[in-house]
Design a protein around this motif. Structure first.
Motif, PDB file in Angstrom:
ATOM      1  N   HIS A 120      10.936  20.209  19.978  1.00  0.00           N
ATOM      2  CA  HIS A 120      11.895  21.135  19.369  1.00  0.00           C
ATOM      3  C   HIS A 120      12.380  22.256  20.275  1.00  0.00           C
ATOM      4  O   HIS A 120      13.546  22.598  20.272  1.00  0.00           O
ATOM      5  CB  HIS A 120      11.274  21.805  18.130  1.00  0.00           C
ATOM      6  CG  HIS A 120      10.879  20.866  17.063  1.00  0.00           C
ATOM      7  ND1 HIS A 120      11.781  20.189  16.297  1.00  0.00           N
ATOM      8  CD2 HIS A 120       9.666  20.490  16.620  1.00  0.00           C
ATOM      9  CE1 HIS A 120      11.149  19.436  15.428  1.00  0.00           C
ATOM     10  NE2 HIS A 120       9.865  19.592  15.606  1.00  0.00           N
ATOM     11  N   THR A 144       5.245  20.615  19.702  1.00  0.00           N
ATOM     12  CA  THR A 144       6.379  21.422  19.254  1.00  0.00           C
ATOM     13  C   THR A 144       7.270  21.783  20.429  1.00  0.00           C
ATOM     14  O   THR A 144       8.491  21.713  20.340  1.00  0.00           O
ATOM     15  CB  THR A 144       5.882  22.707  18.560  1.00  0.00           C
ATOM     16  OG1 THR A 144       5.087  22.342  17.438  1.00  0.00           O
ATOM     17  CG2 THR A 144       7.038  23.572  18.113  1.00  0.00           C
ATOM     18  N   THR A 172      12.986  25.541  12.083  1.00  0.00           N
ATOM     19  CA  THR A 172      12.289  26.070  13.242  1.00  0.00           C
ATOM     20  C   THR A 172      12.989  27.344  13.681  1.00  0.00           C
ATOM     21  O   THR A 172      14.196  27.340  13.894  1.00  0.00           O
ATOM     22  CB  THR A 172      12.298  25.053  14.407  1.00  0.00           C
ATOM     23  OG1 THR A 172      11.624  23.869  13.990  1.00  0.00           O
ATOM     24  CG2 THR A 172      11.614  25.630  15.641  1.00  0.00           C
ATOM     25  N   CYS A 231       3.509  28.102  21.564  1.00  0.00           N
ATOM     26  CA  CYS A 231       3.453  27.025  20.570  1.00  0.00           C
ATOM     27  C   CYS A 231       2.692  25.855  21.182  1.00  0.00           C
ATOM     28  O   CYS A 231       2.421  25.839  22.376  1.00  0.00           O
ATOM     29  CB  CYS A 231       4.841  26.596  20.114  1.00  0.00           C
ATOM     30  SG  CYS A 231       5.853  25.792  21.365  1.00  0.00           S
ATOM     31  N   ASP A 232       2.377  24.865  20.348  1.00  0.00           N
ATOM     32  CA  ASP A 232       1.647  23.712  20.865  1.00  0.00           C
ATOM     33  C   ASP A 232       2.573  22.797  21.661  1.00  0.00           C
ATOM     34  O   ASP A 232       3.794  22.899  21.592  1.00  0.00           O
ATOM     35  CB  ASP A 232       0.951  22.950  19.730  1.00  0.00           C
ATOM     36  CG  ASP A 232       1.936  22.392  18.722  1.00  0.00           C
ATOM     37  OD1 ASP A 232       2.738  21.515  19.099  1.00  0.00           O
ATOM     38  OD2 ASP A 232       1.879  22.827  17.562  1.00  0.00           O
ATOM     39  N   ASN A 288      11.861  23.258   6.189  1.00  0.00           N
ATOM     40  CA  ASN A 288      11.247  22.920   7.485  1.00  0.00           C
ATOM     41  C   ASN A 288      12.062  23.395   8.688  1.00  0.00           C
ATOM     42  O   ASN A 288      12.177  22.686   9.683  1.00  0.00           O
ATOM     43  CB  ASN A 288      10.994  21.413   7.585  1.00  0.00           C
ATOM     44  CG  ASN A 288      10.046  20.924   6.521  1.00  0.00           C
ATOM     45  OD1 ASN A 288       9.022  21.533   6.276  1.00  0.00           O
ATOM     46  ND2 ASN A 288      10.407  19.840   5.872  1.00  0.00           N
ATOM     47  N   HIS A 316       8.027  26.624   7.280  1.00  0.00           N
ATOM     48  CA  HIS A 316       8.865  26.723   8.474  1.00  0.00           C
ATOM     49  C   HIS A 316       7.975  26.853   9.713  1.00  0.00           C
ATOM     50  O   HIS A 316       6.805  27.192   9.621  1.00  0.00           O
ATOM     51  CB  HIS A 316       9.796  27.938   8.384  1.00  0.00           C
ATOM     52  CG  HIS A 316      10.644  27.949   7.176  1.00  0.00           C
ATOM     53  ND1 HIS A 316      11.613  27.008   6.922  1.00  0.00           N
ATOM     54  CD2 HIS A 316      10.666  28.788   6.106  1.00  0.00           C
ATOM     55  CE1 HIS A 316      12.205  27.270   5.773  1.00  0.00           C
ATOM     56  NE2 HIS A 316      11.643  28.341   5.258  1.00  0.00           N
ATOM     57  N   LEU A 317       8.568  26.617  10.860  1.00  0.00           N
ATOM     58  CA  LEU A 317       7.861  26.766  12.127  1.00  0.00           C
ATOM     59  C   LEU A 317       8.423  27.981  12.852  1.00  0.00           C
ATOM     60  O   LEU A 317       9.624  28.067  13.085  1.00  0.00           O
ATOM     61  CB  LEU A 317       8.045  25.515  12.988  1.00  0.00           C
ATOM     62  CG  LEU A 317       7.428  25.540  14.371  1.00  0.00           C
ATOM     63  CD1 LEU A 317       5.903  25.651  14.268  1.00  0.00           C
ATOM     64  CD2 LEU A 317       7.807  24.281  15.129  1.00  0.00           C
ATOM     65  N   PHE A 318       7.551  28.924  13.196  1.00  0.00           N
ATOM     66  CA  PHE A 318       7.938  30.120  13.933  1.00  0.00           C
ATOM     67  C   PHE A 318       7.374  30.018  15.338  1.00  0.00           C
ATOM     68  O   PHE A 318       6.179  29.787  15.521  1.00  0.00           O
ATOM     69  CB  PHE A 318       7.383  31.372  13.252  1.00  0.00           C
ATOM     70  CG  PHE A 318       7.715  32.647  13.970  1.00  0.00           C
ATOM     71  CD1 PHE A 318       8.921  33.291  13.745  1.00  0.00           C
ATOM     72  CD2 PHE A 318       6.820  33.210  14.871  1.00  0.00           C
ATOM     73  CE1 PHE A 318       9.224  34.475  14.416  1.00  0.00           C
ATOM     74  CE2 PHE A 318       7.111  34.390  15.537  1.00  0.00           C
ATOM     75  CZ  PHE A 318       8.317  35.022  15.303  1.00  0.00           C
ATOM     76  N   VAL A 319       8.238  30.170  16.336  1.00  0.00           N
ATOM     77  CA  VAL A 319       7.819  30.106  17.735  1.00  0.00           C
ATOM     78  C   VAL A 319       8.145  31.437  18.400  1.00  0.00           C
ATOM     79  O   VAL A 319       9.296  31.881  18.392  1.00  0.00           O
ATOM     80  CB  VAL A 319       8.537  28.959  18.475  1.00  0.00           C
ATOM     81  CG1 VAL A 319       8.156  28.947  19.948  1.00  0.00           C
ATOM     82  CG2 VAL A 319       8.221  27.624  17.823  1.00  0.00           C
ATOM     83  N   ASN A 358       5.100  34.623  11.804  1.00  0.00           N
ATOM     84  CA  ASN A 358       4.471  33.316  11.950  1.00  0.00           C
ATOM     85  C   ASN A 358       3.729  32.941  10.665  1.00  0.00           C
ATOM     86  O   ASN A 358       3.883  31.826  10.153  1.00  0.00           O
ATOM     87  CB  ASN A 358       3.506  33.322  13.135  1.00  0.00           C
ATOM     88  CG  ASN A 358       2.835  31.990  13.323  1.00  0.00           C
ATOM     89  OD1 ASN A 358       3.470  30.999  13.646  1.00  0.00           O
ATOM     90  ND2 ASN A 358       1.529  31.954  13.091  1.00  0.00           N
ATOM     91  N   GLY A 394       5.344  30.272   8.145  1.00  0.00           N
ATOM     92  CA  GLY A 394       4.481  29.092   8.084  1.00  0.00           C
ATOM     93  C   GLY A 394       4.059  28.770   6.660  1.00  0.00           C
ATOM     94  O   GLY A 394       4.017  27.600   6.264  1.00  0.00           O
TER      95      GLY A 394
END
Length: 94
Positions: free
Chosen positions: A82, A78, A25, A74-75, A23, A49-52, A41, A45
């Motif tokens: 983060h 997030t 980022t 990103c939203d 998990n 994992h989170l890709f920004v 992404n 994903g």
């Protein structure tokens, strides 16, 4: 990452994936093509994992003075939880 081109991002993120903690980022402030950002992404994903994507403006002077501008994709959740606190250490506008 904050790298100069697509090949550098590909190399670093492939290495990252070999030993990534669960998990993670990843905030990418590199100068890369939209297709590279979409690829990472999707791939990261799928691995949880989170890709920004956060392209930056301000150059070396902005980096030295911590006055960079980040254009973040990103939203809102997030961003607040983060991303924004990290980017605010390097820039004035996020």
């Amino acid at each position: 990452t904050m790298l100069p081109h697509d090949a550098a991002v590909d190399s670093v993120l492939r290495t990252f994936m070999k030993g990534a903690q669960e998990n993670s980022t990843i905030i990418d402030c590199s100068t890369v093509s939209p297709s590279t950002s979409r690829y990472w992404n999707d791939l990261l994903g799928a691995e949880g994992h989170l890709f920004v994507d956060a392209p930056v403006s301000g150059g070396v002077v902005g980096a030295t003075k911590a006055t960079l501008t980040f254009m973040v994709g990103c939203d809102e959740l997030t961003m607040g939880a983060h991303v924004k606190p990290i980017l605010e250490t390097m820039g004035q506008r996020v």
